[in-house]
Each structure stands twice: as C-alpha cells, then as structure tokens.
Design an enzyme around this catalytic site. Structure first.
Site, short mmCIF file in Angstrom:
data_model
loop_
_atom_site.label_atom_id
_atom_site.label_comp_id
_atom_site.label_asym_id
_atom_site.label_seq_id
_atom_site.Cartn_x
_atom_site.Cartn_y
_atom_site.Cartn_z
N GLY A 123 127.52 73.05 110.45
CA GLY A 123 127.98 71.78 109.94
C GLY A 123 127.45 71.38 108.56
N GLY A 141 122.21 69.29 109.65
CA GLY A 141 121.08 70.04 110.15
C GLY A 141 119.75 69.39 109.99
CD GLU A 160 125.20 80.16 110.69
OE1 GLU A 160 125.39 80.66 109.69
OE2 GLU A 160 124.44 81.26 111.14
CB CYS A 166 130.42 76.97 104.90
SG CYS A 166 130.84 78.39 106.03
#
Ligand code: NAD
Length: 510
Positions: free
Chosen positions: A240, A245, A262, A296
C-alpha cells in the site's frame, strides 16, 4: 444511468454466484462497495469483527501446526489445485477485478493470469526448498542450513492489485508450510471473497487441508492493525502507500515481527538520443497511462535528452490528446476510471501545484462518460516541468507524467535517483555503455531497473519490490520464498572428539 448500475449489480451477482460466494456475503453488510466504472453501489459486505478476526488468527495458528508437518511437495498440490481453479475462472474473476477496480478487461484477466503463474512457480518450488551444506572448520563435522515454516503470515493488500498481491504471498507462504490471514483493501472486498471461495474449492478437491489454513478478514485499517499487532502472526506482508508503511513498519519492529513492505513508487524512464523512438513511445504509453496511472510501477517521470525532447513531447501530446478514455469494458478504451473522488481531488491538486511552479499541463481534465456521472474519468496529464520540484518527488496515484530534460547521462541518472522512492526505473537506449551504466552499481537505485521496456508490467519470475520509501520488501519470484521460512544452521559432529570452533580450548577435569 440507473440501467447501467442495475446491470452492473446484476452482473456482479452472477459472477459471485459462479465463483462460489454465498449471496448473504455480498448483500448484507455495512461495507458499501462501489464500482469506479459508474460510481454506483454494487454490493454490501459484512465486516469481520475484532473477536471474529482473533478467532481466525487462532485457527490459522492451529492449522499451521498441522500444515508444517505435511511434506512440501504435498503442500504444493494445494497450490497447484488453486492455480487450476483460477485457470478455469480467468474470465469471471478477471471481469470482477475490472468491475471492482476499473482496470481494462485485458488487465483484469492479466491479473488473474499472474495468480496462475505464481501458483505454477510455487508448485515447482515445493520440490526445490533447498538449503546449503557448508564446509566445517572442524574434523568430522558437517554444517548445513535447513529451512522451516515460519507460522501465520498476514497479508495486507492495496486496492489496485486486489487479488494478485495476495497470491504472490499466499502461494509461496503455503508451500513453505505457513498459514495465511488476508486483509484485503476495503475498496476491493468482492474479488477477495471470490478468491477465498476458489481457494476453498481447491482445498476441498485436494483434501487433508486443515481448517482455517487461509482466512479472510474484511474491513479497514483497524483490522489491518489487529493483524499487525497480533503476537500469533510471525510475518506481515503489507502492500500500500508509504503512509501505511510508516504506520505498520514500526509496529511490527516493536514486537520483532518480520515484515515485507511493498509501498509507493515514483518511477522514471530515461530516453537517450539513440533510443528506438517508436518502441519507446509504446513503452511510455503503457507504463504511464495503463491502469489509469494506478500501478505502483506506473511511469510518473520521463527524463528526455534535449536533442530529442521536442520530437518526443510532440508525439506524446498527440497520444495523450487522442487516447480512448472511458468504460474499461469497451474495446476502444485504454484509460479507465480513477478509483474514487479522493483520487481525482489528489490529481487536480498535484496539477495545480505543478502549474504554480510554471509547468505546462496537457490533459488532466475530467472526462464525462454516459451513465457514469458519479464516476471519475480523466484525460491523462502530460506535464512539462523545468525542475524536479516537490510535486514531482511525491507519488500522486493518478495518470500524471512529468517530463524533464537532460544533457548528460550522469545528470539523468542523478535525477532518476533523486526522489525518496525506489521501486521501478527504465532506460531507453541502443547505446550499450548507457544501458550497462544504468543497471550497474552506480546506476539506478531502484529494485527494478529495465532496459528498453517500461517501468510497469513485471513478470512473476523475478523478485518484486523496491528500495528507500518503497519499503525494501521483495516478493514473488527468485528467492523471495526465503522470507516465508526460518533458517536454522545445524552443525553435526559425527566424530569422537569435541573440538571447539576458532581453536578455543576448554578442558574440564572431572
Ligand atoms: P493504502 O495504503 O490506502 O491501503 C493499503 C492497505 O493497507 C489497505 O488494505 C488498508 O486497509 C491497509 N492499511 C492502511 N493503513 C493501515 C494501518 N495503519 N495498519 C494496517 N493496515 C492499514 O493504499 P491503496 O490506496 O489501497 O493503494 C495504493 C498505494 O499502494 C499506492 O501508494 C501504491 O504505490 C501502493 N502499492 C504498492 C505496491 C508495491 O508492490 N510496492 C503494489 C500495489 C500498490
């Protein structure tokens, strides 16, 4: 408009029924699910309560205690069977991905193909969980590494790859002997319910799978936090935003749990004077506009040599102004909707910020689509900007491509690396020195560095992930499986003496 929404709701019902999800799972619940295609409500899903989540984690732990003793190749049979269930339902699950996230049908099916691919990879891996034998410095001793299952693996996933990210983690975690508890994005619970149903189908066919081995928790960040803080969960793989994070990483570190993070990317491509410009244009178009810039690995920065800058920008503008924006289920569409109003607002505010520092913006405006007044379609934006300003250094999760000019290759690589994120990068060149320099130790600082292909669309065979604010995690192919296991170093003495390492003497008198 209403017809369209009713049509979609009906289609969702048909797809979920086909995929084995009980009607009550998507008709009765407080979590309202909208499709970005029209912005209309398509389902109501029940959230998992805190106590129910705790029970699922407990059950997963019990399942792990059984599963870890089942030989890995037999564990691989379950993952192979999951791959077969997915293969039989590529179209149905792929279509559901499209309806829930707004990606093109080809991308929705591509996401399911990625799940099938990782199942194949993991099934093969189940016979290749090998460890080293190491030369011992002591006579009649042998050293070796053995790899053991870890425990319960938590998976937190983002909306934009609502099911593939689970499979990257789950397929490996399962063959490695772990149980999996999944908290998907609250924006995409339907594809998660369908995937869970397909997993249960596969488990029933294979037999002998302990109950609770793979669990699904439906809910928002709070439920994710429960997974993160549970001492029963040995590893959390969280995909996300970098904001997520920053919250999750320290919480896991506090209890010394493992993490795979990630997070966001801010990916660049360098276009050199020798580049094959036709190929480059196609590579840029897919990476920057595909999935409406909501990957991403989406291309967000283009660093073009001054000698070809005008040519490249003129060609790109033509593409940006003519690309088909609309319903992702229609064949002429290449750019589907943004996920929601917040995403649209973030895009507009980034474009305003760019204009304020003197940038020239082509595109970026809202596009009206019949029957979709509550949806957010945009023309992708091409933004010519002189400097890598603050707005360029942030990830805005929308189709904005900033274009910068460079003179020397060193300057281009420095620009590419001068952002806080480090996920994906590309160079377009036919000059071998430039290409090799880019992938060398003093080249791109990203987890992915490509030559003559775009930044997005990775294969499952390589380890996937990035550096710096992208979180440092790696999942999917190569040796990413090692993170889902604990390594034990074993030293075995088959002699009659007890020599100590480093020649240390310790003689006792009895
Ligand atoms: P998000 O951060 O809003 O949510 C992701 C997931 O994290 C959701 O399931 C959410 O409920 C959960 N979450 C959020 N805060 C949490 C917390 N404090 N504790 C526990 N769980 C929490 O991201 P999003 O909008 O769904 O996805 C877009 C972002 O994801 C982009 O930044 C994109 O770059 C990134 N992404 C990264 C990768 C990668 O592999 N690097 C892949 C896909 C998406």
């Amino acid at each position: 408009m209403a017809m369209n929404a009713i049509g979609l709701e009906h289609e969702v019902r048909e797809l979920l029924t086909r995929l084995g999800v009980q009607e009550s799972r998507y008709t009765e619940g407080e979590l309202v699910v909208r499709t970005p295609i029209t912005g209309q409500v398509i389902a109501h899903v029940a959230k998992t309560s805190g106590p129910a989540a705790q029970l699922a984690i407990d059950a997963a732990r019990q399942a792990f205690l059984v599963w870890r003793n089942i030989p890995a190749p037999r564990r691989g049979e379950l993952v192979r069977a999951l791959g077969e269930e997915l293969r039989a339902e590529v179209e149905a699950l792929g279509r559901l991905v499209t309806i829930e996230t707004g990606k093109l049908l080809t991308e929705g099916c591509g996401e399911v193909q990625e799940m099938i691919d990782i199942c194949g990879f993991a099934a093969g891996l189940s016979r290749q969980l090998t460890g080293l034998t190491i030369a011992s410095e002591r006579a009649h001793h042998r050293m070796m590494e053995t790899w053991h299952p870890l425990g319960v693996v938590g998976v937190i996933s983002a909306f934009n790859f609502p099911v593939a990210v689970w499979s990257w983690n789950a397929a490996l975690a399962l063959v490695c002997g772990n149980a999996v508890v999944w908290k998907p994005s609250e924006k995409a619970p339907l594809t998660a319910l369908a995937t869970q149903a397909l997993f249960e189908r596969a488990a029933a066919k294979v037999g002998g799978v302990p109950a609770g081995l793979c669990a699904l928790l439906v809910g928002d960040a709070q439920l994710g936090e429960l997974l993160v803080d549970s001492p029963q969960v040995s590893l959390v793989s969280a995909t996300g935003s970098t904001t997520m994070g920053r919250a999750v990483g320290p919480r896991l570190a506090k209890r010394f749990a493992r993490s795979i993070l990630e997070l966001g990317g801010n990916n660049a491509a360098i276009v050199c004077p020798s580049a094959d410009l036709d190929l480059t244009l196609r590579g840029i178009a897919f990476s920057a506009m595909g999935t409406a810039g909501q990957r991403c690995t989406s291309l967000r920065r283009l660093i073009v040599h001054e000698s070809i800058y005008d040519n490249m920008v003129t060609r790109l503008k033509r593409v940006y102004l003519s690309v088909g924006v609309g319903d992702p289920r229609e064949s002429g569409t290449l750019v589907g909707p943004l996920i929601d109003a917040r995403s649209f607002a973030a895009m507009q505010s980034a474009l305003e910020e760019a204009r304020a520092v003197g940038a020239t913006v082509t595109g970026g405006e809202r596009v009206g689509v019949d029957g979709a007044a509550e949806a957010f379609y945009v023309r992708p934006a091409l933004v010519e900007i002189a400097e890598q300003a603050a707005v360029v250094k942030r990830e805005t999760f929308a189709p904005i491509l900033f274009v910068l000019k460079y003179r020397e290759i060193e300057e281009a690589i420095a620009l590419q690396n001068d952002v806080p994120q480090g996920l994906s990068s590309s160079i377009f060149t036919l000059n071998m020195r430039e290409a090799e320099r880019f992938v060398s130790a003093s080249g791109s600082d990203c987890g992915i560095a490509n030559v003559n292909i775009g930044t997005s669309g990775a294969e499952i065979g390589g380890a996937f992930g990035g550096e710096k604010e992208t979180g440092g995690g790696r999942e999917s192919g190569s040796d990413a499986w090692k993170q889902y296991m604990r390594r034990a170093t074993n030293t075995i003495n088959y002699g009659t003496d007890l020599p100590l390492a480093q020649g240390v003497s310790f003689d006792i008198a009895e």
